[in-house]
Design an enzyme around this catalytic site. Structure first.
Site, PDB file in Angstrom:
ATOM      1  N   GLY A  29       1.063  -1.138  -0.106  1.00  0.00           N
ATOM      2  CA  GLY A  29       0.255  -0.067   0.034  1.00  0.00           C
ATOM      3  C   GLY A  29       0.718   1.613  -0.297  1.00  0.00           C
ATOM      4  N   PRO A  53       2.739   4.548   1.319  1.00  0.00           N
ATOM      5  CA  PRO A  53       3.925   5.169   2.410  1.00  0.00           C
ATOM      6  C   PRO A  53       3.787   5.454   2.978  1.00  0.00           C
ATOM      7  CG  PRO A  53       4.452   5.653   0.381  1.00  0.00           C
ATOM      8  CD  PRO A  53       3.250   4.668  -0.434  1.00  0.00           C
ATOM      9  N   VAL A  73       0.796   4.584   4.546  1.00  0.00           N
ATOM     10  CA  VAL A  73      -0.279   3.921   6.001  1.00  0.00           C
ATOM     11  C   VAL A  73       1.332   2.946   6.201  1.00  0.00           C
ATOM     12  CG1 VAL A  73      -1.953   1.731   5.916  1.00  0.00           C
ATOM     13  CG2 VAL A  73      -2.244   4.154   4.949  1.00  0.00           C
ATOM     14  N   GLY A  74       2.234   2.307   5.100  1.00  0.00           N
ATOM     15  CA  GLY A  74       3.364   1.881   5.964  1.00  0.00           C
ATOM     16  C   GLY A  74       4.197   1.890   6.840  1.00  0.00           C
ATOM     17  N   GLU A 111       5.437  -2.990   0.761  1.00  0.00           N
ATOM     18  CA  GLU A 111       5.333  -2.987  -0.700  1.00  0.00           C
ATOM     19  C   GLU A 111       5.085  -1.851  -0.734  1.00  0.00           C
ATOM     20  OE1 GLU A 111       7.036  -4.993  -2.573  1.00  0.00           O
ATOM     21  OE2 GLU A 111       7.614  -6.552  -2.144  1.00  0.00           O
ATOM     22  N   CYS A 160       1.242   0.925  -9.100  1.00  0.00           N
ATOM     23  CA  CYS A 160       2.870   0.924  -8.484  1.00  0.00           C
ATOM     24  C   CYS A 160       3.935   1.114  -9.771  1.00  0.00           C
ATOM     25  CB  CYS A 160       2.954  -0.279  -6.526  1.00  0.00           C
ATOM     26  SG  CYS A 160       3.063  -1.338  -7.996  1.00  0.00           S
TER      27      CYS A 160
HETATM   28  P1  NAD Z   1      -3.528   2.099   0.975  1.00  0.00           P
HETATM   29  O1  NAD Z   1      -2.101   2.722   2.038  1.00  0.00           O
HETATM   30  O2  NAD Z   1      -4.804   3.135   1.302  1.00  0.00           O
HETATM   31  O3  NAD Z   1      -4.226   0.848   1.872  1.00  0.00           O
HETATM   32  C1  NAD Z   1      -3.822  -0.844   1.086  1.00  0.00           C
HETATM   33  C2  NAD Z   1      -4.280  -1.059   2.894  1.00  0.00           C
HETATM   34  O4  NAD Z   1      -4.421  -0.380   4.284  1.00  0.00           O
HETATM   35  C3  NAD Z   1      -5.880  -1.044   2.866  1.00  0.00           C
HETATM   36  O5  NAD Z   1      -6.304  -3.060   2.691  1.00  0.00           O
HETATM   37  C4  NAD Z   1      -6.094  -0.723   3.448  1.00  0.00           C
HETATM   38  O6  NAD Z   1      -7.677  -1.168   4.320  1.00  0.00           O
HETATM   39  C5  NAD Z   1      -5.812  -0.572   4.526  1.00  0.00           C
HETATM   40  N1  NAD Z   1      -5.704   0.426   5.231  1.00  0.00           N
HETATM   41  C6  NAD Z   1      -5.180   1.555   4.617  1.00  0.00           C
HETATM   42  N2  NAD Z   1      -5.402   3.012   6.367  1.00  0.00           N
HETATM   43  C7  NAD Z   1      -4.896   2.229   7.165  1.00  0.00           C
HETATM   44  C8  NAD Z   1      -4.631   2.146   8.758  1.00  0.00           C
HETATM   45  N3  NAD Z   1      -4.092   3.522   8.932  1.00  0.00           N
HETATM   46  N4  NAD Z   1      -4.477   1.202   9.343  1.00  0.00           N
HETATM   47  C9  NAD Z   1      -4.653   0.106   8.883  1.00  0.00           C
HETATM   48  N5  NAD Z   1      -4.350  -0.326   7.419  1.00  0.00           N
HETATM   49  C10 NAD Z   1      -5.063   0.657   7.128  1.00  0.00           C
HETATM   50  O7  NAD Z   1      -3.234   2.142   0.012  1.00  0.00           O
HETATM   51  P2  NAD Z   1      -4.196   1.930  -1.847  1.00  0.00           P
HETATM   52  O8  NAD Z   1      -4.482   2.803  -2.037  1.00  0.00           O
HETATM   53  O9  NAD Z   1      -5.054  -0.147  -1.366  1.00  0.00           O
HETATM   54  O10 NAD Z   1      -2.949   1.593  -2.901  1.00  0.00           O
HETATM   55  C11 NAD Z   1      -2.469   2.266  -3.424  1.00  0.00           C
HETATM   56  C12 NAD Z   1      -0.728   2.237  -2.728  1.00  0.00           C
HETATM   57  O11 NAD Z   1      -0.063   1.426  -2.930  1.00  0.00           O
HETATM   58  C13 NAD Z   1      -0.453   3.772  -3.769  1.00  0.00           C
HETATM   59  O12 NAD Z   1       1.059   4.283  -3.115  1.00  0.00           O
HETATM   60  C14 NAD Z   1       0.918   2.734  -4.300  1.00  0.00           C
HETATM   61  O13 NAD Z   1       1.616   2.583  -4.718  1.00  0.00           O
HETATM   62  C15 NAD Z   1       0.752   1.354  -3.512  1.00  0.00           C
HETATM   63  N6  NAD Z   1       1.147  -0.258  -3.942  1.00  0.00           N
HETATM   64  C16 NAD Z   1       2.462  -0.716  -4.046  1.00  0.00           C
HETATM   65  C17 NAD Z   1       2.515  -2.006  -4.632  1.00  0.00           C
HETATM   66  C18 NAD Z   1       3.960  -2.472  -4.593  1.00  0.00           C
HETATM   67  O14 NAD Z   1       3.825  -3.353  -5.066  1.00  0.00           O
HETATM   68  N7  NAD Z   1       5.252  -1.694  -3.959  1.00  0.00           N
HETATM   69  C19 NAD Z   1       1.616  -2.162  -5.252  1.00  0.00           C
HETATM   70  C20 NAD Z   1       1.163  -1.833  -5.241  1.00  0.00           C
HETATM   71  C21 NAD Z   1       0.600  -1.292  -5.099  1.00  0.00           C
END
Ligand code: NAD
Length: 503
Positions: A222, A224, A226-227, A244, A278
């Site tokens: 997801g 950075p 939220v990471g 990731e 991504c």
């Molecule tokens: P996101 O970080 O909003 O959500 C990802 C996951 O985290 C979801 O399941 C969501 O429910 C959960 N989440 C969201 N907020 C949270 C919180 N506060 N606490 C706990 N869990 C939470 O990301 P997104 O919008 O779903 O995806 C887009 C991002 O993901 C972009 O930055 C993209 O570059 C990245 N991404 C990276 C890869 C990779 O392989 N490196 C692949 C796809 C997407």
């Protein structure tokens, strides 16, 4: 003490009940002792893991093959769900959601018994009759958190690694790709052993609760921002993580290029899945001269690929939700629109758009675009492009286009990123032989193929000695003396190769 293991009586999928003291509502068990709605689920999975059930290769192969059947039998449902979620064209869904998963699956099934074997290692002189080896131990109960843009691939690819390595797993799909989330929650558990694998559907609030539990590994894909939240939650239990993440992937185009090939490869990578990828090339860096050739080539290719009105093209997707639509639409105001720029809020349509005259300070250059917009920025030289890349957060991938291999190699050598692809876009992700992952702001850790198995495996260093030959051991026991020390050193020292000594 672990509670005795009780097989779950129902499919483990569903939102955590808001106020469920006894676990009677919804289908996620509640744990009266901790008050956390997911504690019961996690402790049941841990009991199943401790039973040793997931360890035999036959069990792992059985679960992996079941994932293959899920992909085959539910292919049409997957294509429909991803089309409903983000207008994903069937070609793109079949390539990325199905084929890439199958490749991961087949690579794993072809090699699993070999990967699982103990690796015997070098030994010192005194241990020649003993056994030193690396045991491939599963971590235990792992949590996999998934984003919405490739909602099947980004769920199954890590799950394949987790199962292959002998773990139990909780998978949490994104609540934003809601049709795929529903499909996964309703159907996937019927293919897998419910004692060991669970799908939890959860928004932010419930995921926060889920993360309070102790997992043995967390694999998160997801953003950075939220990471950081995930890593903070993991730190409370000292749980290891793979992150990731995303970011802005630069794409340098040198002056010596086949402009039309560059345009085709960049347009495909940027506008695939309506830019919600991504590893998409996020922006182009090139000279003013190259820009003058590239802009018309990009316009031509966009029309070749998607027709005069991309909105009518069956091969161009939509933005996943209104919030993302508003965010991406706002980025259209940076620089000058060369092609595209049209939007339709009702359909969440944003045309494939190329922007010129973009400045580094413009909003489109301040955040990951994650939508169908391609800014073209000019630089005076390759050195300036490299300096620009190095002055920003480390990207998930750096792209470099040039007919001159030396230029591609220069960009590779003088930048740092999760991955690298010369003279193409996205295709490096399709190789199960390459590790995939970020560095710095774009992530931590890697997976795909054998790297997935290794990610979900604890490499346990083991030494198994015989009970005899105690006279040899006596040399290291007190009372110490110089003679004993000399012998111990000679017997256990690792020598530099090529350094000749008399001993
Ligand atoms: P996101 O970080 O909003 O959500 C990802 C996951 O985290 C979801 O399941 C969501 O429910 C959960 N989440 C969201 N907020 C949270 C919180 N506060 N606490 C706990 N869990 C939470 O990301 P997104 O919008 O779903 O995806 C887009 C991002 O993901 C972009 O930055 C993209 O570059 C990245 N991404 C990276 C890869 C990779 O392989 N490196 C692949 C796809 C997407």
């Amino acid at each position: 003490m672990e509670k005795p293991f009780e097989p779950p009586g129902q499919q483990l999928a569903g939102k955590a009940p808001k106020d469920d003291g006894g676990g009677g509502k919804g289908n996620v068990d509640s744990d009266a002792t901790s008050g956390n709605p997911y504690a019961g689920l996690v402790s049941r999975l841990r009991a199943a893991w401790l039973s040793g059930k997931t360890r035999p290769v036959k069990y792992r192969v059985g679960q992996l093959e079941a994932l293959g059947r899920f992909l085959d039998e539910k292919k049409q449902d997957i294509l429909e769900a991803t089309a409903l979620d983000m207008g994903k064209p069937p070609f793109e869904a079949e390539f990325t959601e199905i084929l890439l998963c199958k490749n991961e699956l087949h690579e794993t099934l072809n090699n699993l018994s070999h990967w699982m074997k103990d690796e015997h290692t070098d030994k010192s002189l005194v241990m020649q009759l003993d056994s030193a080896f690396i045991r491939k131990d599963p971590y235990g109960v792992v949590l996999i958190i998934v984003p919405w843009n490739y909602p099947i691939y980004l769920l199954l690819a890590p799950l394949i690694g987790a199962i292959a390595a002998g773990n139990c797993a909780v998978v949490k799909p994104s609540e934003i790709s809601k049709n795929t989330e529903r499909l996964v929650a309703e159907v996937l558990p019927s293919y897998l052993d419910k004692d060991c694998f669970a799908v939890v559907t959860a928004g932010v609030e419930e995921t926060t609760k889920l993360l309070e539990n102790k997992f043995d590994y967390i694999f998160y894909t997801g953003s950075p921002s939220v990471g950081r939240i995930i890593m903070t939650a993991a730190a409370k239990h000292l749980t290891p993580v793979t992150l990731e993440l995303g970011g802005k992937n630069p794409c340098y185009v040198s002056d010596t290029c086949d402009v039309h090939n560059v345009a085709r490869r960049v347009v495909w990578g940027r506008f695939y899945n309506a830019g919600q990828t991504c590893i998409a090339p996020d922006y182009i860096l090139c000279s003013v001269e190259m820009r003058e050739k590239l802009l018309p080539a990009l316009c031509k290719v966009i029309t070749d690929f998607y027709g005069p009105n991309p909105r009518e093209s069956p091969d161009f997707g939509r933005i996943v939700e209104d919030k993302q639509f508003q965010r991406v639409q706002a980025l259209l105001h940076s620089g000058r629109v060369v092609i595209g720029g049209q939007t339709d809020e009702k359909e969440r349509y944003i045309a494939p758009t190329v922007l010129a005259d973009v400045l580094p300070s413009d909003p489109v250059m301040q955040e990951e675009i994650f939508g169908p917009i391609l800014p073209v920025m000019t630089v005076a030289s390759m050195d300036e492009a490299i300096d620009f890349i190095n002055s920003r957060e480390r990207p998930l991938v750096v792209y470099a286009f040039s007919s001159d291999d030396k230029v591609v190699n220069q960009v590779l050598e003088r930048t740092s990123s999760g991955g690298f692809c010369g003279n193409d876009t996205l295709m490096h992700v399709s190789l199960t032989s390459l590790p995939f992952g970020g560095i710095g702001n774009s992530g931590l850790g890697m997976y795909h193929g054998k790297f997935s198995f290794d990610t979900f495996t604890h490499h346990r260093g083991c030494l198994h000695r015989g009970m005899g030959r105690e006279a040899l051991n006596a040399l290291r026991y007190p009372p110490y003396n110089q003679q004993k020390l000399g012998i111990v050193k000679a017997a256990s020292e690792v020598k530099r190769k090529g350094m000749c000594t008399l001993l």
